[in-house]
Write a protein that holds these residues in place. Structure first.
Motif, PDB file in Angstrom:
ATOM      1  N   GLN A 130      51.228 -25.859 -17.410  1.00 54.56           N
ATOM      2  CA  GLN A 130      51.351 -26.221 -16.005  1.00 54.56           C
ATOM      3  C   GLN A 130      52.028 -27.587 -15.953  1.00 54.56           C
ATOM      4  O   GLN A 130      51.511 -28.564 -16.485  1.00 54.56           O
ATOM      5  N   PRO A 131      53.211 -27.696 -15.349  1.00 53.10           N
ATOM      6  CA  PRO A 131      53.964 -28.957 -15.378  1.00 53.10           C
ATOM      7  C   PRO A 131      53.149 -30.119 -14.822  1.00 53.10           C
ATOM      8  O   PRO A 131      52.383 -29.966 -13.872  1.00 53.10           O
ATOM      9  N   ILE A 132      53.334 -31.278 -15.399  1.00 56.25           N
ATOM     10  CA  ILE A 132      52.586 -32.460 -14.990  1.00 56.25           C
ATOM     11  C   ILE A 132      52.882 -32.811 -13.528  1.00 56.25           C
ATOM     12  O   ILE A 132      52.027 -33.373 -12.827  1.00 56.25           O
ATOM     13  N   GLU A 133      54.054 -32.445 -13.030  1.00 54.92           N
ATOM     14  CA  GLU A 133      54.378 -32.740 -11.627  1.00 54.92           C
ATOM     15  C   GLU A 133      53.452 -31.994 -10.679  1.00 54.92           C
ATOM     16  O   GLU A 133      53.228 -32.429  -9.541  1.00 54.92           O
ATOM     17  N   PHE A 134      52.905 -30.862 -11.116  1.00 52.56           N
ATOM     18  CA  PHE A 134      51.957 -30.114 -10.303  1.00 52.56           C
ATOM     19  C   PHE A 134      50.517 -30.401 -10.714  1.00 52.56           C
ATOM     20  O   PHE A 134      49.621 -30.452  -9.869  1.00 52.56           O
ATOM     21  N   ALA A 135      50.280 -30.600 -12.017  1.00 48.05           N
ATOM     22  CA  ALA A 135      48.919 -30.865 -12.495  1.00 48.05           C
ATOM     23  C   ALA A 135      48.452 -32.265 -12.115  1.00 48.05           C
ATOM     24  O   ALA A 135      47.269 -32.482 -11.819  1.00 48.05           O
ATOM     25  N   GLY A 136      49.346 -33.230 -12.174  1.00 46.39           N
ATOM     26  CA  GLY A 136      49.016 -34.581 -11.747  1.00 46.39           C
ATOM     27  C   GLY A 136      48.247 -35.411 -12.755  1.00 46.39           C
ATOM     28  O   GLY A 136      48.058 -36.612 -12.549  1.00 46.39           O
ATOM     29  N   GLU A 137      47.800 -34.818 -13.839  1.00 44.34           N
ATOM     30  CA  GLU A 137      47.049 -35.542 -14.871  1.00 44.34           C
ATOM     31  C   GLU A 137      47.237 -34.816 -16.196  1.00 44.34           C
ATOM     32  O   GLU A 137      47.101 -33.597 -16.280  1.00 44.34           O
ATOM     33  N   ASP A 138      47.529 -35.554 -17.229  1.00 39.03           N
ATOM     34  CA  ASP A 138      47.696 -34.972 -18.558  1.00 39.03           C
ATOM     35  C   ASP A 138      46.379 -34.392 -19.055  1.00 39.03           C
ATOM     36  O   ASP A 138      45.307 -34.927 -18.771  1.00 39.03           O
TER      37      ASP A 138
END
Length: 609
Positions: free
Chosen positions: A171-179
Motif C-alpha cells: 500500500q503506497p505510503i502516500e495513501f498509508a501515511g505511515e511506514d
C-alpha cells in the motif's frame, strides 16, 4: 473486479446433493452431527469460494447464518434479514428454518439434542465465546461436542475450489501515511506495556494495515488471507502462502518481518512456549487459543492491539478518503440523474438499476471493487434494511413508490458507502413526512458537537429522536466504522443503541444512516460517511469539543423533503452541504447531468413547499 451477482434463487439442490455426502463422512468419524457456521478461519465478512461451507451444504448465500446437520435431521439458522431468502435456497424437506439470534445453534442443541449424541465441530471456525455457549448447551442436553482435526465438509467437498492465491501488493505510503516499521514499533510498545511478549494477529484487516499491504483473496475487501505474530520489539512473522509474495512486496516488508508459509502457523504458535501472548478472543478462533495453551504459552485475552490504531485514520488516510468520496460522488450523481430521468418509466427493475450503478462506477479507472453487494430495494423490498436482490425477488421501480439504494466502492485511497432514497413518480405526503423525520435525525448527527470521551452509544439517540417523537424507530445501528481501502464495516467504534464503551476520536470514520421501514410499503435511509474532527471551541464554552465532517458528496432528494418541517439550523446545514456537493462534483460532470446537479443542490431556505 468481481461483478455484482443476483441469481441466488433455488439452491435446493445443494442440500439434496451435499447433505448425504457430509452424513457419509460423519458416519466414518463416528459422529451423529456437525456444526456449520458461516464464518471461516479468518472470521471475515466475505469469504473466498473455498470457504463457503454453509453455501455448499445448504445453498444459502447470505452473509450471516449457520447450520446443524445430524444423521436424521438438520436445521439452518438465519436472522431477520434472510427469513425470506433462506426459504428460496435451503431445501425445506431437509432443513428446519430457525432463528439465528434468539435461538442459535446452542439453543437448538439444548432443545433438540438427544442424550449420547456426538456432534463434531471445527475449532478454527468458532470464537472462544461461541464455543463456550455451545459447550454449555451440550452439557445441559447430555450431548458430546467433538473437535475434528479435518473439517468433514472439506473431505466431502470433492470439487472444492482451490484456496485463493491473489498477489499481495504494498500500500503506497502516500495513501498509508505511515511506514510499517513505525506502525510495528507502536504496536510492539503497546504489547509490551500490556505485559505481553508478543501478540497473535489473526484478523486480515489488521494484518493489511500493520504491514501496509493489500490483497485480493476475497471479494469486496482487499484482504490478504494470512496470520501474523508481532513481538514486543516490533519484529514480526507473517504466515502467508509464498505464491502471494512478489519481489516488490518482499522488498517492501524488509528484514524485520520473517516470511513463513501459512501451513507453519501452528508450529509458530507452539514456538511461543513460556511467553505471555496477547490474543483477541473476539477475532481469533478457539483453535488459536487451544494451540497456544497446549504449547505452553501464557494466554493474555485482550483486544487486538492493531484495531484502535487502525480505526484512527491519519492525515493521508483522511485526505485519501475525501478524494475517493469526491470521485465516487461523481459516479453517484450520474446515477441519481439516471434515476430521476430514464428510471422513471416504470420499466426499470432492481437488478437493472444495480447493474447501471456498477457500470457507471466501472468507468472510474481507480475502482478496484464494490465495497459490498449493492442493496437495491424498490417498493416493499426497500423495507428490508439489508435486502439483497435476486431473480426471485426482483421488483420494478414503479411510479408512486420509493427506491432505496445502498452501495459503495473500493478505491486505493479510500472506501465508500452511501445510501440514497429516490422517489419514482410523485411521492405521497406520508413518504415525505417520514423521509423528513429521517433527514432531521441525519442532520442532528451531522451537526452535533460533543466532548472528548463521548461514545457512539451516547450519540445514537440524536438520529432516532425525530422518529421516536412520532412513535417510530428502526432496528439497525445508526453508524459503523469504515476502513481506509479496507473493510466497509470496521470496529471497534460504532453508533448504536447497544452499549459500546469506545470513545470517538478524531480520525475515526463512521456512517450516519438513520432509516424508516414500512413493512409491505417502502424503505427510507439516508447515509453519509463522516470523519470525527476537532471542532472549534463553542462561544462561551470551556470544553474542547469534537464534531463530524461529511465525506460523502451527493445530493439528498429535494422532492422528498417537507421543507417547512426543517428548522432554520437544519436548513442552514442542508444548504451548506449541498453547496459543497455542487462545488466538489460539478467539475466531474457535464451536460444534462451538470444541469441536474445544479437544480438538485439549489438552496432550500426560503423555498416554497
Amino acid at each position: 473486479m468481481i461483478s455484482q451477482t443476483f441469481d441466488v434463487k433455488g439452491g435446493f439442490h445443494f442440500g439434496r446433493d451435499n447433505v448425504p455426502k457430509l452424513r457419509a463422512e460423519l458416519e466414518k468419524l463416528g459422529l451423529d452431527g456437525f456444526l456449520v457456521p458461516h464464518e471461516d478461519e479468518y472470521d471475515n465478512e466475505y469469504l473466498p469460494d473455498c470457504n463457503e461451507r454453509l453455501l455448499w451444504i445448504a445453498g444459502f448465500s447470505g452473509s450471516a447464518g449457520a447450520a446443524i446437520v445430524m444423521s436424521d435431521r438438520a436445521a439452518i439458522f438465519v436472522d431477520g434479514r434472510y427469513t425470506a431468502q433462506v426459504k428460496h435456497q435451503a431445501a425445506p424437506e431437509i432443513f428446519d428454518y430457525c432463528d439465528l439470534v434468539n435461538q442459535g445453534m446452542y439453543g437448538w442443541i439444548e432443545e433438540y439434542g438427544k442424550p449420547g449424541e456426538k456432534i463434531g465441530y471445527d475449532a478454527r471456525l468458532h470464537s472462544p465465546a461461541a464455543l463456550d455457549l455451545l459447550q454449555t448447551a451440550a452439557m445441559r442436553a447430555k450431548v458430546e461436542l467433538v473437535a475434528v482435526e479435518t473439517n468433514p465438509i472439506d473431505l466431502a467437498w470433492t470439487d472444492r475450489p482451490a484456496a485463493p492465491m491473489a498477489q499481495i501488493n504494498p500500500q503506497p505510503i502516500e495513501f498509508a501515511g505511515e511506514d510499517h516499521s513505525s506502525k510495528r514499533q507502536r504496536i510492539g510498545i503497546a504489547v509490551e506495556r500490556g505485559g505481553a511478549d508478543a501478540a497473535v494477529i489473526t484478523a486480515p484487516p489488521s494484518i493489511a494495515w500493520l504491514f501496509n499491504i493489500r490483497g485480493g483473496d476475497v471479494s469486496r475487501s482487499p484482504l490478504p488471507l494470512s496470520s501474523a505474530i508481532i513481538n514486543k520489539d516490533g519484529t514480526a512473522t507473517l504466515f502467508v502462502a509464498p505464491e502471494k509474495i512478489t519481489d516488490e512486496t518482499r522488498s517492501h516488508l524488509g528484514n524485520q518481518i520473517a516470511l513463513r508459509p501459512e501451513s507453519e502457523f501452528e508450529a509458530g504458535l507452539s514456538e511461543l512456549e513460556g511467553k505471555t501472548v496477547r490474543v483477541d478472543p473476539a477475532t481469533a478462533s478457539a483453535w488459536v487459543l487451544e494451540r497456544l495453551g497446549a504449547g505452553g504459552a501464557r494466554v493474555q485475552k485482550l483486544e487486538d492491539p492493531v484495531m484502535r490504531p487502525k480505526a484512527v485514520k491519519n492525515a493521508a488516510e483522511i485526505e485519501g478518503s475525501r478524494q475517493a468520496h469526491i470521485r465516487d460522488g461523481g459516479a453517484i450523481v450520474k446515477f441519481l440523474h439516471w434515476l430521476d430521468t430514464i428510471a422513471q418509466t416504470g420499466e426499470v427493475d432492481e437488478i437493472i438499476a444495480a447493474r447501471k450503478l456498477e457500470s457507471i462506477r466501472k468507468t472510474l479507472p481507480e475502482l478496484r471493487d464494490l465495497s459490498f453487494d449493492t442493496i437495491s430495494g424498490a417498493q416493499a423490498n426497500g423495507a428490508f434494511a439489508h435486502y439483497r436482490v435476486s431473480e426471485a425477488s426482483n421488483l420494478k421501480l414503479v411510479p408512486g413508490s420509493l427506491y432505496l439504494v445502498d452501495s459503495g466502492g473500493q478505491y486505493p485511497d479510500g472506501t465508500t458507502d452511501i445510501t440514497r432514497t429516490v422517489p419514482i413518480g410523485q411521492p405521497t405526503a406520508e413518504m415525505r413526512t417520514q423521509f423528513t423525520r429521517v433527514l432531521k435525525g441525519h442532520i442532528a448527527l451531522s451537526r452535533v458537537r460533543f466532548p472528548k470521551g463521548t461514545t457512539g452509544t451516547q450519540l445514537d439517540i440524536l438520529a432516532r429522536l425525530p422518529l421516536w417523537e412520532a412513535g417510530f424507530d428502526y432496528d439497525h445501528g445508526t453508524g459503523h466504522g469504515v476502513g481506509a481501502f479496507l473493510g466497509v464495516h470496521e470496529g471497534p467504534q460504532r453508533i448504536a443503541k447497544s452499549p459500546n464503551a469506545v470513545a470517538l476520536e478524531p480520525g475515526m470514520i463512521l456512517s450516519n444512516e438513520p432509516g424508516y421501514y414500512k413493512e409491505g410499503g417502502y424503505g427510507i435511509r439516508i447515509e453519509n460517511l463522516q470523519v470525527v474532527t476537532e471542532a472549534e471551541l463553542i462561544d462561551g464554552g470551556d470544553r474542547p469539543m469534537l464534531g463530524f465532517e461529511s465525506l460523502t458528496m451527493a445530493p439528498i432528494h429535494r422532492e422528498l423533503i417537507d421543507v417547512p418541517s426543517l428548522t432554520p439550523a437544519e436548513l442552514e446545514w442542508l444548504d451548506a452541504y449541498h453547496a459543497e456537493v455542487r462545488q466538489r462534483i460539478a467539475p466531474l460532470v457535464d451536460g444534462e447531468v451538470a444541469a441536474w446537479l445544479y437544480s438538485a443542490t439549489e438552496p432550500l431556505a426560503g423555498a416554497t413547499p
